[in-house]
Design an enzyme around this catalytic site. Structure first.
Site, mmCIF file in Angstrom:
data_model
loop_
_atom_site.group_PDB
_atom_site.id
_atom_site.type_symbol
_atom_site.label_atom_id
_atom_site.label_comp_id
_atom_site.label_asym_id
_atom_site.label_seq_id
_atom_site.Cartn_x
_atom_site.Cartn_y
_atom_site.Cartn_z
ATOM 1 N N ASP A 37 -24.843 35.668 0.740
ATOM 2 C CA ASP A 37 -24.148 34.398 0.549
ATOM 3 C C ASP A 37 -23.261 34.153 1.765
ATOM 4 O OD1 ASP A 37 -23.368 32.217 -1.600
ATOM 5 O OD2 ASP A 37 -21.497 32.860 -0.650
ATOM 6 N N GLU A 39 -20.200 31.571 3.624
ATOM 7 C CA GLU A 39 -19.225 30.473 3.593
ATOM 8 C C GLU A 39 -19.208 29.861 4.984
ATOM 9 O OE1 GLU A 39 -18.093 29.583 0.792
ATOM 10 O OE2 GLU A 39 -18.726 31.369 -0.297
ATOM 11 N N HIS A 178 -16.453 31.248 -4.660
ATOM 12 C CA HIS A 178 -16.663 30.625 -3.347
ATOM 13 C C HIS A 178 -16.199 31.538 -2.215
ATOM 14 C CE1 HIS A 178 -18.174 26.787 -4.700
ATOM 15 N NE2 HIS A 178 -17.180 26.683 -5.563
ATOM 16 N N ASP A 183 -19.682 35.898 -4.556
ATOM 17 C CA ASP A 183 -20.844 35.084 -4.932
ATOM 18 C C ASP A 183 -22.137 35.880 -4.809
ATOM 19 O OD1 ASP A 183 -19.007 33.130 -5.277
ATOM 20 O OD2 ASP A 183 -19.809 31.728 -3.790
#
Length: 594
Positions: A37, A39, A178, A183
């Site tokens: 994952d 960001e 998040h 995540d």
């Protein structure tokens, strides 16, 4: 050249043999997944940057390792992104840059299957980073848990397939926040929950998992019970409707695995979905090995002409090029090779191919192209324009003697069955002349015409050679210490079997010979069947055990002309070339002097 006869030694280890696709399909419990994952500063991989990477490596439900790091995006993080993720400029100012993070992540994920929720977003950013750093993208398989969830779950179970919705549904131990590692951990639990659901739907390997993400109708999935009880062996499968009519015939090394894929979207063609909707049962036909399966498939398709099969459906549509039996023979495209004393070239796959081969031969040899009935005793009429441009020897007005014309016909007939060089030589001389004049495009056209003739002759000579052998016994290693065995009679597969590891092969060979089909040599087998047998015989490791007559090819046959048989130029498929050779570029005609 004549094939030698060998005794059967014990086959060596199978480490060098390539396994089939079905055999390479690892069960999901043995596959390593890296759930990742990211960001980022925004949603566009081309203009935004990564701010955090989190990944978890798992196999068989066990966590093998984790990867997490903030990334300095070298730009300001938008305020709304900081509010969403909690990552601020202050947090990333001392973090490593993407130039050091991406190589470290690729090393962490090496050899694993990547998993992500809404995978195009995360994989898109990783690919963009590799492009920016001039690093090659390794191209791993990717599984998208969002897509899997849409296929598995109904709206009655979850209102949407967001990670924040799926995590509590599957009782994930980590709540999505998040942040990349949180995540990723939540996605691991979602993945395991989805895989448990998929196991009940018959999805047990990576190919089936990836195939399941394709669009498939619910009607197809309801038919998955048709694959139950099928053997995990090579063979042929026949889909039948309620009346027992064959709908589709296929073949596989593993019948159970292949048929099961029709119900988990491995076959995405719309007509296959329609076929599965009509099917009421699947009949398996177990075979000794893949060659027997391929031959049985061809025979079944030719016999039943299932509506959903396309390939090999109409073998009777094959055509032949015939040198007619008359005072001055000509080339004619016919549908059948008869025992009428004429010479035939074929079988050719369709009318178009036959016409291209005929035109190429006319370029090299000035045979007449008219359909008039000509007489040996008198002039029939004045010659046509082809005689005026050197394209015909004008037998209609006595421009050539019957003996001279017969020599040209013999040149063509012998090229079909033996020495192809006299037919090719005039065209090769034309190539040299055009190349010397720097007319390279026209030289390429002539080269493609040679390819057309050579390939047609080579195919016929290969088929004729194996059909001329009354009985041929061959064997090849089965990859498990045993032997695959075949008995071929007059180009037709008469028997097939396997001598497993530790079983003496000669008694099996004797039994196959004793029970093999009786073949009438006057009835030619399907050309595709003989070609299938030839491909099997020509594989590395195949041994010719015994033959009732020499299996031989012409010493100067078309098979020697590897330059034209190899697919190494744009015109390698001569039947795709629809250009006409200009009159100015016609090759010098072949002549025979008595």
């Amino acid at each position: 050249m004549t094939a030698a006869t060998h005794r059967l030694p014990h086959p060596g280890p199978s480490g060098g043999l390539q396994l089939s696709f079905d055999e390479l399909a690892e069960p999901l419990r043995d596959i390593t997944f890296v759930v990742v994952d990211l960001e980022t500063t925004g949603g566009a991989a081309a203009s935004d940057a990564i701010t955090e990477v989190g990944a978890v490596k798992v196999r068989g439900g066990q966590v093998l390792g984790e990867f997490q790091t903030l990334v300095d995006p070298r730009r300001s993080i938008p305020a709304f992104v900081s509010v969403l993720t909690g990552i601020t400029d202050t947090m990333v100012v001392s973090a490593p840059t993407i130039s050091s993070v991406v190589p470290a992540f690729l090393e962490f994920a090496r050899g694993a299957i990547l998993v992500a929720h809404n995978a195009p977003f995360d994989i898109g950013f990783l690919k963009a980073a590799c492009t920016e750093l001039a690093l090659p993208w390794p191209g791993p398989a990717v599984v998208d848990t969002a897509v899997l969830a849409r296929r598995v779950l109904t709206r009655d179970e979850v209102p949407n397939c967001k990670l924040a919705t799926l995590a509590p549904f599957f009782r994930a131990t980590t709540r999505p926040t998040h942040r990349a590692l949180d995540d990723a951990r939540a996605t691991v639990d979602v993945l395991h929950g989805l895989l448990e659901r998929l196991g009940n739907l018959g999805v047990h390997s990576l190919p089936e998992l990836r195939a399941f993400t394709a669009q498939v109708s619910e009607a197809q999935r309801r038919k998955r019970h048709l694959a139950e009880g099928l053997p995990a062996r090579p063979g042929v499968y026949v889909f039948r409707d309620a009346k027992g009519t064959p709908l589709y015939v296929g073949t596989s090394r593993n019948l159970r695995s292949r048929v099961r894929q029709y119900f988990v979207a491995s076959e995405t063609r719309s007509r296959m979905g329609e076929m599965v909707g009509l099917a009421e049962r699947v009949d398996p036909i177990e075979c000794a090995h893949t060659l027997e399966a391929q031959v049985r498939e061809l025979r079944l398709i030719a016999a039943h002409k299932p509506r959903y099969n396309r390939r090999s459906k109409f073998p009777e549509r094959a055509v032949w090029l015939k040198l007619t039996v008359e005072p001055f023979p000509r080339l004619s495209v016919v549908r059948e090779a008869r025992d009428d004393g004429a010479s035939y070239l074929g079988p050719l796959r369709n009318q178009r191919q036959a016409e291209v081969v005929r035109d190429a031969i006319h370029d090299a040899v000035p045979l007449r192209q008219c359909s008039d009935r000509l007489s040996l005793r008198r002039v029939v009429r004045a010659a046509c324009v082809l005689a005026g441009i050197g394209r015909c020897d004008a037998p209609c007005e006595g421009g050539t003697t019957p003996q001279q014309y017969a020599a040209l016909v013999g040149l063509v007939a012998s090229a079909w069955t033996g020495d192809v060089r006299p037919l090719v030589a005039p065209l090769e001389a034309r190539i040299a002349a055009l190349s010397a004049a720097q007319r390279y495009e026209q030289a390429g056209v002539v080269r493609d015409r040679i390819t057309t003739v050579v390939r047609a002759c080579a195919r016929m000579q290969r088929l004729s050679a194996v059909r001329a052998v009354g009985e041929l016994v061959a064997a090849r290693p089965d990859g498990h210490g045993g032997w695959e065995l075949v008995v071929v009679r007059a180009g037709r597969l008469a028997a097939a079997g396997v001598a497993a590891r530790g079983v003496p092969p000669w008694p099996v060979v004797d039994a196959l010979r004793a029970t093999a089909d009786v073949v009438d040599p006057s009835h030619a087998p399907l050309a595709e069947e003989t070609e299938c047998i030839l491909r099997w015989l020509e594989q590395d490791g195949t041994r010719l055990v015994d033959a009732s007559a020499p299996w031989a090819m012409p010493a100067f046959g078309a098979g020697r002309m590897s330059t034209y048989l190899a697919a190494d130029h744009p015109g390698a498929d001569p039947f795709r070339d629809r250009r006409r050779l200009p009159m100015a570029a016609r090759p010098a005609r072949a002549t025979v002097t008595g």
